[in-house]
Design a protein around this motif. Structure first.
Motif, PDB file in Angstrom:
ATOM      1  N   PHE A 122     100.643  62.975  10.336  1.00 39.11           N
ATOM      2  CA  PHE A 122     101.960  62.975  10.945  1.00 39.11           C
ATOM      3  C   PHE A 122     102.916  62.213  10.041  1.00 39.11           C
ATOM      4  N   GLN A 123     104.182  62.375  10.244  1.00 45.36           N
ATOM      5  CA  GLN A 123     105.197  61.664   9.484  1.00 45.36           C
ATOM      6  C   GLN A 123     105.853  60.627  10.390  1.00 45.36           C
ATOM      7  N   PRO A 124     106.161  59.458   9.857  1.00 47.89           N
ATOM      8  CA  PRO A 124     106.811  58.431  10.683  1.00 47.89           C
ATOM      9  C   PRO A 124     108.208  58.871  11.091  1.00 47.89           C
ATOM     10  N   GLU A 125     108.628  58.374  12.233  1.00 43.42           N
ATOM     11  CA  GLU A 125     109.962  58.681  12.726  1.00 43.42           C
ATOM     12  C   GLU A 125     110.759  57.401  12.875  1.00 43.42           C
ATOM     13  N   GLN A 126     112.035  57.494  12.601  1.00 38.79           N
ATOM     14  CA  GLN A 126     112.910  56.345  12.766  1.00 38.79           C
ATOM     15  C   GLN A 126     113.037  56.046  14.256  1.00 38.79           C
ATOM     16  N   GLY A 127     113.077  54.782  14.567  1.00 39.44           N
ATOM     17  CA  GLY A 127     113.235  54.398  15.968  1.00 39.44           C
ATOM     18  C   GLY A 127     112.545  53.082  16.258  1.00 39.44           C
ATOM     19  N   VAL A 128     112.332  52.828  17.516  1.00 42.83           N
ATOM     20  CA  VAL A 128     111.706  51.596  17.981  1.00 42.83           C
ATOM     21  C   VAL A 128     110.214  51.850  18.167  1.00 42.83           C
ATOM     22  N   HIS A 129     109.405  50.933  17.637  1.00 48.91           N
ATOM     23  CA  HIS A 129     107.951  51.043  17.734  1.00 48.91           C
ATOM     24  C   HIS A 129     107.388  49.697  18.200  1.00 48.91           C
ATOM     25  N   PRO A 130     107.476  49.409  19.504  1.00 48.43           N
ATOM     26  CA  PRO A 130     107.127  48.076  19.995  1.00 48.43           C
ATOM     27  C   PRO A 130     105.686  47.660  19.710  1.00 48.43           C
ATOM     28  N   SER A 131     104.745  48.578  19.758  1.00 48.63           N
ATOM     29  CA  SER A 131     103.345  48.212  19.486  1.00 48.63           C
ATOM     30  C   SER A 131     103.174  47.736  18.052  1.00 48.63           C
ATOM     31  N   TRP A 132     103.844  48.427  17.116  1.00 52.38           N
ATOM     32  CA  TRP A 132     103.778  48.019  15.717  1.00 52.38           C
ATOM     33  C   TRP A 132     104.470  46.683  15.511  1.00 52.38           C
ATOM     34  N   ASP A 133     105.597  46.494  16.171  1.00 52.12           N
ATOM     35  CA  ASP A 133     106.306  45.211  16.062  1.00 52.12           C
ATOM     36  C   ASP A 133     105.415  44.064  16.530  1.00 52.12           C
ATOM     37  N   ILE A 134     104.717  44.264  17.623  1.00 48.61           N
ATOM     38  CA  ILE A 134     103.823  43.223  18.153  1.00 48.61           C
ATOM     39  C   ILE A 134     102.701  42.934  17.163  1.00 48.61           C
ATOM     40  N   LEU A 135     102.064  43.986  16.631  1.00 49.68           N
ATOM     41  CA  LEU A 135     100.956  43.810  15.683  1.00 49.68           C
ATOM     42  C   LEU A 135     101.421  43.096  14.415  1.00 49.68           C
ATOM     43  N   ILE A 136     102.509  43.554  13.830  1.00 48.30           N
ATOM     44  CA  ILE A 136     103.000  42.959  12.580  1.00 48.30           C
ATOM     45  C   ILE A 136     103.454  41.516  12.811  1.00 48.30           C
ATOM     46  N   ASP A 137     104.128  41.244  13.918  1.00 48.67           N
ATOM     47  CA  ASP A 137     104.538  39.869  14.239  1.00 48.67           C
ATOM     48  C   ASP A 137     103.323  38.973  14.424  1.00 48.67           C
ATOM     49  N   HIS A 138     102.290  39.485  15.092  1.00 48.91           N
ATOM     50  CA  HIS A 138     101.087  38.710  15.358  1.00 48.91           C
ATOM     51  C   HIS A 138     100.347  38.370  14.062  1.00 48.91           C
ATOM     52  N   ILE A 139     100.208  39.352  13.200  1.00 49.40           N
ATOM     53  CA  ILE A 139      99.461  39.142  11.959  1.00 49.40           C
ATOM     54  C   ILE A 139     100.302  38.417  10.916  1.00 49.40           C
ATOM     55  N   GLY A 140     101.543  38.840  10.750  1.00 53.17           N
ATOM     56  CA  GLY A 140     102.381  38.310   9.687  1.00 53.17           C
ATOM     57  C   GLY A 140     103.059  36.991  10.003  1.00 53.17           C
ATOM     58  N   GLY A 141     103.296  36.734  11.293  1.00 56.50           N
ATOM     59  CA  GLY A 141     103.991  35.502  11.654  1.00 56.50           C
ATOM     60  C   GLY A 141     105.308  35.380  10.913  1.00 56.50           C
ATOM     61  N   GLU A 142     105.508  34.245  10.264  1.00 60.06           N
ATOM     62  CA  GLU A 142     106.748  34.009   9.508  1.00 60.06           C
ATOM     63  C   GLU A 142     106.887  34.943   8.309  1.00 60.06           C
ATOM     64  N   GLN A 143     105.780  35.552   7.891  1.00 60.06           N
ATOM     65  CA  GLN A 143     105.812  36.460   6.735  1.00 60.06           C
ATOM     66  C   GLN A 143     105.800  37.928   7.161  1.00 60.06           C
ATOM     67  N   ARG A 144     106.200  38.203   8.392  1.00 54.80           N
ATOM     68  CA  ARG A 144     106.162  39.577   8.910  1.00 54.80           C
ATOM     69  C   ARG A 144     107.013  40.531   8.069  1.00 54.80           C
ATOM     70  N   ASP A 145     108.135  40.051   7.529  1.00 47.85           N
ATOM     71  CA  ASP A 145     108.971  40.928   6.707  1.00 47.85           C
ATOM     72  C   ASP A 145     108.230  41.377   5.451  1.00 47.85           C
ATOM     73  N   LEU A 146     107.412  40.496   4.882  1.00 51.67           N
ATOM     74  CA  LEU A 146     106.602  40.886   3.722  1.00 51.67           C
ATOM     75  C   LEU A 146     105.595  41.968   4.098  1.00 51.67           C
ATOM     76  N   LEU A 147     105.018  41.850   5.289  1.00 52.19           N
ATOM     77  CA  LEU A 147     104.054  42.851   5.742  1.00 52.19           C
ATOM     78  C   LEU A 147     104.744  44.198   5.986  1.00 52.19           C
ATOM     79  N   TRP A 148     105.942  44.183   6.549  1.00 52.87           N
ATOM     80  CA  TRP A 148     106.704  45.424   6.709  1.00 52.87           C
ATOM     81  C   TRP A 148     107.036  46.021   5.343  1.00 52.87           C
ATOM     82  N   ASP A 149     107.415  45.174   4.376  1.00 52.24           N
ATOM     83  CA  ASP A 149     107.687  45.657   3.014  1.00 52.24           C
ATOM     84  C   ASP A 149     106.439  46.296   2.413  1.00 52.24           C
ATOM     85  N   TYR A 150     105.300  45.651   2.612  1.00 54.53           N
ATOM     86  CA  TYR A 150     104.026  46.159   2.104  1.00 54.53           C
ATOM     87  C   TYR A 150     103.768  47.570   2.658  1.00 54.53           C
TER      88      TYR A 150
END
Length: 181
Positions: free
Chosen positions: A36-64
């Motif tokens: 599948f291809q990603p779609e622009q929009g809100v993805h709350p489950s992904w936000d929760i996972l990335i925030d949980h794992i990345g913490g203060e470095q979540r933006d780096l994980l999104w960049d990755y």
């Protein structure tokens, strides 16, 4: 049955080609298309996972993740998720990568890293759980994480040299005696 002039392994998530033209019958691309291809929009489950794992470095994980999708041939640093605690999301993140990138991700163990067979070097991401601090393991990780090409050794196949774009993720609960590279 179609006939191809050979095989290639060209990752692309925005302009994927199963058959790559080369003047003849084309080259069969062994890289797998995304389901599948990603779609622009809100993805709350992904936000929760990335925030949980990345913490203060979540933006780096999104960049990755963005670089993995948009520029899959870009060399990236080895990503290490280390936490003494269980249930911190390390394996969930690895499984999520498998969900996004499908067959282009391999979930592996120390045994796979030490094996003479390395089918995983043609993948986008190799996820290793609990890598020991051995000189051979460290050298293998260093070599494959920075190499532009790699020697592919698959069972019952002739050893060949392939272009490499492998990213490595290591998950561990051993914060204190994790590999030193």
């Amino acid at each position: 049955t179609p006939y191809y002039d050979g095989f290639v392994n060209i990752p692309s998530h925005t302009n994927y080609q199963q058959v790559v033209p080369n003047g003849g019958n084309g080259l069969y691309n062994k890289y797998h298309p995304l389901m599948f291809q990603p779609e622009q929009g809100v993805h709350p489950s992904w936000d929760i996972l990335i925030d949980h794992i990345g913490g203060e470095q979540r933006d780096l994980l999104w960049d990755y993740l963005t670089i993995l999708y948009r520029y899959p041939t870009q060399i990236l640093p080895v990503l290490c998720l280390a936490s003494k605690e269980n249930g911190t999301g390390k394996s969930t993140f690895a499984n999520a990568l498998g969900w996004i990138f499908g067959e282009n991700v391999s979930l592996l163990t120390q045994t796979d890293l030490q094996s003479q067979f390395n089918f995983w070097v043609t993948k986008l991401i190799a996820v290793f759980e609990e890598v020991s601090d051995s000189k051979k393991a460290i050298n293998t990780i260093k070599a494959f994480s920075t190499a532009k090409s790699a020697s592919l050794n698959e069972k019952n196949e002739k050893q060949t040299n392939v272009e490499s774009f492998l990213k490595i993720l290591i998950n561990t609960n051993n914060e204190d005696d994790f590999i030193k590279a």
